[in-house]
Design a protein around this motif. Sequence first.
Motif, PDB file in Angstrom:
ATOM      1  N   ALA A   1      25.647 -21.211 -28.794  1.00 16.25           N
ATOM      2  CA  ALA A   1      26.488 -22.406 -28.746  1.00 16.25           C
ATOM      3  C   ALA A   1      25.837 -23.523 -27.931  1.00 16.25           C
ATOM      4  CB  ALA A   1      27.852 -22.057 -28.155  1.00 16.25           C
ATOM      5  N   GLU A   2      25.051 -23.152 -26.915  1.00 12.41           N
ATOM      6  CA  GLU A   2      24.362 -24.151 -26.090  1.00 12.41           C
ATOM      7  C   GLU A   2      22.951 -24.442 -26.594  1.00 12.41           C
ATOM      8  OE1 GLU A   2      24.586 -24.050 -21.854  1.00 12.41           O
ATOM      9  OE2 GLU A   2      26.465 -22.914 -21.832  1.00 12.41           O
ATOM     10  N   GLY A   3      22.575 -23.801 -27.692  1.00 14.72           N
ATOM     11  CA  GLY A   3      21.241 -24.039 -28.246  1.00 14.72           C
ATOM     12  C   GLY A   3      20.116 -23.503 -27.381  1.00 14.72           C
ATOM     13  N   ILE A   4      20.395 -22.443 -26.637  1.00 19.07           N
ATOM     14  CA  ILE A   4      19.398 -21.874 -25.727  1.00 19.07           C
ATOM     15  C   ILE A   4      18.632 -20.754 -26.420  1.00 19.07           C
ATOM     16  CG2 ILE A   4      19.053 -20.611 -23.562  1.00 19.07           C
ATOM     17  CD1 ILE A   4      21.624 -21.953 -22.536  1.00 19.07           C
ATOM     18  N   GLU A   5      17.327 -20.865 -26.433  1.00 22.72           N
ATOM     19  CA  GLU A   5      16.462 -19.804 -26.930  1.00 22.72           C
ATOM     20  C   GLU A   5      15.728 -19.186 -25.750  1.00 22.72           C
ATOM     21  OE1 GLU A   5      13.896 -20.802 -30.119  1.00 22.72           O
ATOM     22  OE2 GLU A   5      15.464 -21.738 -31.340  1.00 22.72           O
ATOM     23  N   LEU A   6      15.936 -17.933 -25.538  1.00 25.71           N
ATOM     24  CA  LEU A   6      15.318 -17.261 -24.392  1.00 25.71           C
ATOM     25  C   LEU A   6      13.809 -17.140 -24.605  1.00 25.71           C
ATOM     26  CD1 LEU A   6      17.893 -14.399 -23.704  1.00 25.71           C
ATOM     27  CD2 LEU A   6      17.785 -16.685 -22.696  1.00 25.71           C
ATOM     28  N   ASP A   7      13.090 -17.252 -23.509  1.00 20.29           N
ATOM     29  CA  ASP A   7      11.637 -17.119 -23.541  1.00 20.29           C
ATOM     30  C   ASP A   7      11.290 -15.632 -23.504  1.00 20.29           C
ATOM     31  OD1 ASP A   7       8.941 -17.529 -23.482  1.00 20.29           O
ATOM     32  OD2 ASP A   7       8.855 -18.115 -21.369  1.00 20.29           O
ATOM     33  N   ILE A   8      11.247 -15.032 -24.675  1.00 24.19           N
ATOM     34  CA  ILE A   8      10.993 -13.594 -24.772  1.00 24.19           C
ATOM     35  C   ILE A   8       9.529 -13.377 -25.157  1.00 24.19           C
ATOM     36  CG2 ILE A   8      11.608 -11.470 -25.973  1.00 24.19           C
ATOM     37  CD1 ILE A   8      14.378 -12.693 -26.433  1.00 24.19           C
ATOM     38  N   PRO A   9       8.759 -12.733 -24.320  1.00 24.14           N
ATOM     39  CA  PRO A   9       7.343 -12.517 -24.640  1.00 24.14           C
ATOM     40  C   PRO A   9       7.211 -11.626 -25.863  1.00 24.14           C
ATOM     41  CG  PRO A   9       7.994 -11.217 -22.730  1.00 24.14           C
ATOM     42  CD  PRO A   9       9.141 -12.122 -23.031  1.00 24.14           C
ATOM     43  N   PRO A  10       6.157 -11.806 -26.642  1.00 23.02           N
ATOM     44  CA  PRO A  10       5.960 -10.964 -27.829  1.00 23.02           C
ATOM     45  C   PRO A  10       5.845  -9.501 -27.428  1.00 23.02           C
ATOM     46  CG  PRO A  10       3.970 -12.224 -27.326  1.00 23.02           C
ATOM     47  CD  PRO A  10       5.056 -12.773 -26.456  1.00 23.02           C
ATOM     48  N   ALA A  11       6.320  -8.647 -28.313  1.00 25.18           N
ATOM     49  CA  ALA A  11       6.284  -7.209 -28.021  1.00 25.18           C
ATOM     50  C   ALA A  11       4.859  -6.680 -27.966  1.00 25.18           C
ATOM     51  CB  ALA A  11       7.089  -6.447 -29.070  1.00 25.18           C
ATOM     52  N   THR A  12       3.944  -7.371 -28.649  1.00 23.30           N
ATOM     53  CA  THR A  12       2.552  -6.923 -28.726  1.00 23.30           C
ATOM     54  C   THR A  12       1.622  -8.021 -28.236  1.00 23.30           C
ATOM     55  OG1 THR A  12       3.088  -5.562 -30.647  1.00 23.30           O
ATOM     56  CG2 THR A  12       0.764  -6.013 -30.262  1.00 23.30           C
ATOM     57  N   SER A  13       0.698  -7.672 -27.352  1.00 20.30           N
ATOM     58  CA  SER A  13      -0.292  -8.630 -26.859  1.00 20.30           C
ATOM     59  C   SER A  13      -1.614  -8.521 -27.609  1.00 20.30           C
ATOM     60  CB  SER A  13      -0.541  -8.409 -25.362  1.00 20.30           C
ATOM     61  OG  SER A  13       0.639  -8.638 -24.613  1.00 20.30           O
ATOM     62  N   VAL A  14      -1.960  -7.308 -28.000  1.00 23.72           N
ATOM     63  CA  VAL A  14      -3.243  -7.062 -28.676  1.00 23.72           C
ATOM     64  C   VAL A  14      -2.983  -6.230 -29.928  1.00 23.72           C
ATOM     65  CG1 VAL A  14      -5.529  -6.013 -28.494  1.00 23.72           C
ATOM     66  CG2 VAL A  14      -4.515  -7.146 -26.511  1.00 23.72           C
ATOM     67  N   PHE A  15      -3.643  -6.587 -31.025  1.00 26.93           N
ATOM     68  CA  PHE A  15      -3.481  -5.849 -32.280  1.00 26.93           C
ATOM     69  C   PHE A  15      -4.859  -5.437 -32.782  1.00 26.93           C
ATOM     70  CE2 PHE A  15      -2.532  -5.037 -36.711  1.00 26.93           C
ATOM     71  CZ  PHE A  15      -1.264  -4.484 -36.653  1.00 26.93           C
ATOM     72  N   ALA A  16      -5.024  -4.155 -33.003  1.00 24.31           N
ATOM     73  CA  ALA A  16      -6.332  -3.625 -33.404  1.00 24.31           C
ATOM     74  C   ALA A  16      -6.456  -3.556 -34.922  1.00 24.31           C
ATOM     75  CB  ALA A  16      -6.544  -2.233 -32.805  1.00 24.31           C
ATOM     76  N   VAL A  17      -7.577  -4.081 -35.447  1.00 23.38           N
ATOM     77  CA  VAL A  17      -7.833  -4.136 -36.888  1.00 23.38           C
ATOM     78  C   VAL A  17      -9.127  -3.368 -37.185  1.00 23.38           C
ATOM     79  CG1 VAL A  17      -8.357  -5.643 -38.841  1.00 23.38           C
ATOM     80  CG2 VAL A  17      -6.646  -6.341 -37.148  1.00 23.38           C
ATOM     81  N   PRO A  18      -9.030  -2.142 -37.667  1.00 24.82           N
ATOM     82  CA  PRO A  18     -10.231  -1.351 -37.977  1.00 24.82           C
ATOM     83  C   PRO A  18     -10.681  -1.572 -39.415  1.00 24.82           C
ATOM     84  CG  PRO A  18      -8.297   0.046 -38.157  1.00 24.82           C
ATOM     85  CD  PRO A  18      -7.792  -1.340 -37.801  1.00 24.82           C
ATOM     86  N   LEU A  19     -11.982  -1.723 -39.604  1.00 27.00           N
ATOM     87  CA  LEU A  19     -12.553  -1.875 -40.945  1.00 27.00           C
ATOM     88  C   LEU A  19     -13.472  -0.686 -41.204  1.00 27.00           C
ATOM     89  CD1 LEU A  19     -13.409  -5.694 -40.776  1.00 27.00           C
ATOM     90  CD2 LEU A  19     -11.332  -4.609 -41.652  1.00 27.00           C
TER      91      LEU A  19
END
Length: 420
Positions: free
Chosen positions: A316-334
Motif C-alpha cells: 500500500a505504501e509502495g515499499i519494495e524491500l531490499d532483498i539480496p539475491p539468493a545466489t551470488s555465484v552461479f557455476a556454468v560447466p561446459l
Amino acid sequence: MSTFKAPKGTFDLIPPFSATYLAVRDAISAPLRKSGYGYVETPGFEDVNLFARGVGESTDIVTKEMYTLTTKGGSNLALRPEGTASVLRAALEANMHKAGGLPVKLWYSGSYYRYERPQKGRYRHFSQVGAEAIGAEDPALDAELIILADQAYRSLGLREFRILLNSLGDKQCRPVYREALQTFLRGLDLDEETLRRAEINPLRVLDDKRESVQKQLTGAPLLKDYLCEECKAYHEEVRTLLIAAGVPFEDDPKLVRGLDYYTRTTFEFVHDGLGSQSAVGGGGRYDGLSEMIGGPALPSVGWALGVDRTVLALEAEGIELDIPPATSVFAVPLGDEARKVLFGLVTRLRKEGVATDFSFGAKGLKAHMKNANRSGARFAVVAGERDLAEGVVQLKDMESGEQTAVALDELVETVKARLA
C-alpha cells in the motif's frame, strides 16, 4: 496440471514472493531478539479447552472460527487460532515462571487458523510474529513491547500506520463498567445472539463490526470514565513512557480487542491503506489468563503482528524491500570434466559462506547462461576443457558483462574479495 488446489481461504508462498515474507518475519523479530526475548515454538494444535477458557467462549473465534477435531483416542483438539494461550501454556508446563528472573520474555512465529469468510487481508490460514512478557506487572513492560513493534515496522520503511491505545481496566473497576454497559445494551434493538453475547461479555458487543449495531452504540458508556485510580495511574505511565520514547499514538476510548483475556493496556496497529481489514497487529495486557487456564497468578502482556497484512501494508505504501539475491555465484560447466571441477568449487565456495548455485541438467552454453541469468547471481563461473587445461576459469560479472580469467586455486578468494 495437478488436480489439487490450495484449500479455500489459503494461498501458497513461493519464490520470489516468499522472500518478502521471510524478510518481514526477520524484521519484526529483530528488535525482540535484541531485547531479551527467547524463541518459543508450540504445536499447531492444542486441547480445545485451552482456547475456550483463555480466548473466551463468547468470542467469534471460539464459537464460529476454530477448526476442531476429535482424535482416534477421543481427545478434542483445535488448530490454534492465536498464539498467546499456547505460549503461556508452554511456559507454565515448563515451569519457566519458577526459574526466577521474571518476566519470562518469549517471541514466536508461526501459522494460525480461523474459519472466516475469505477476503483480502483475512485468510483461513495466516502467519504472525508475536511476543509475550510473562509474570510482571509493570507499565514499562507494556511500553517496551509497543516500542519494539513500532521499531520493527519503521525498520521496514512503514510510516503510514497508527497506534491506537486504550485501557480496559481490571477486576476492580471493570465490573462496574460492565453493569453500566449491559444496562445500556438491554435498551437497544439487538438480535437475540448479540443480546446473549452482551450478557456473557458486553465489551464484545462494542467490537461488533456491523453498521446496524455500531449506529446504536452512539452514546454508550466509555470505560475510561469508570477506571479506578490505580488503572488510571498505570495507563498514564504507559502513555508517558511512549511519549518520552517519541512513539506517536492515538487515545481510542472505544478500542476493544476481540479476545476475553485482555485487561488494562490494550493497543492496535492499524494501516488505513488496507481498507476494511486495517488492523495489522495488536495486543495488550492479560493479567488473569494464567489463572483461567489453571496456572498461578502471572500478570503478562504481549502482542501479535500479522505477517500477511504487514506485506499488504508495504504494498500500500509502495515499499519494495531490499532483498539480496539468493545466489551470488552461479557455476556454468561446459563438458563432463568441467562439471566435476566446478561442482567441487561450488562446494568450497559454499563452505566459505558464498551463496552459490550450479547449472544442473542444461545442454549447451546458451541454456547454461539462461540458468545463470534466472538465478540473479552477481557472478557466473564458466569453464570448459581449454580453460581447465590452462588451470583457469572465466569469472563473468553479470551486471557489466566483463569477463576475466582467474586461476583455479585463486577463485574462492577472488570471488569473496569482489563480493565484499
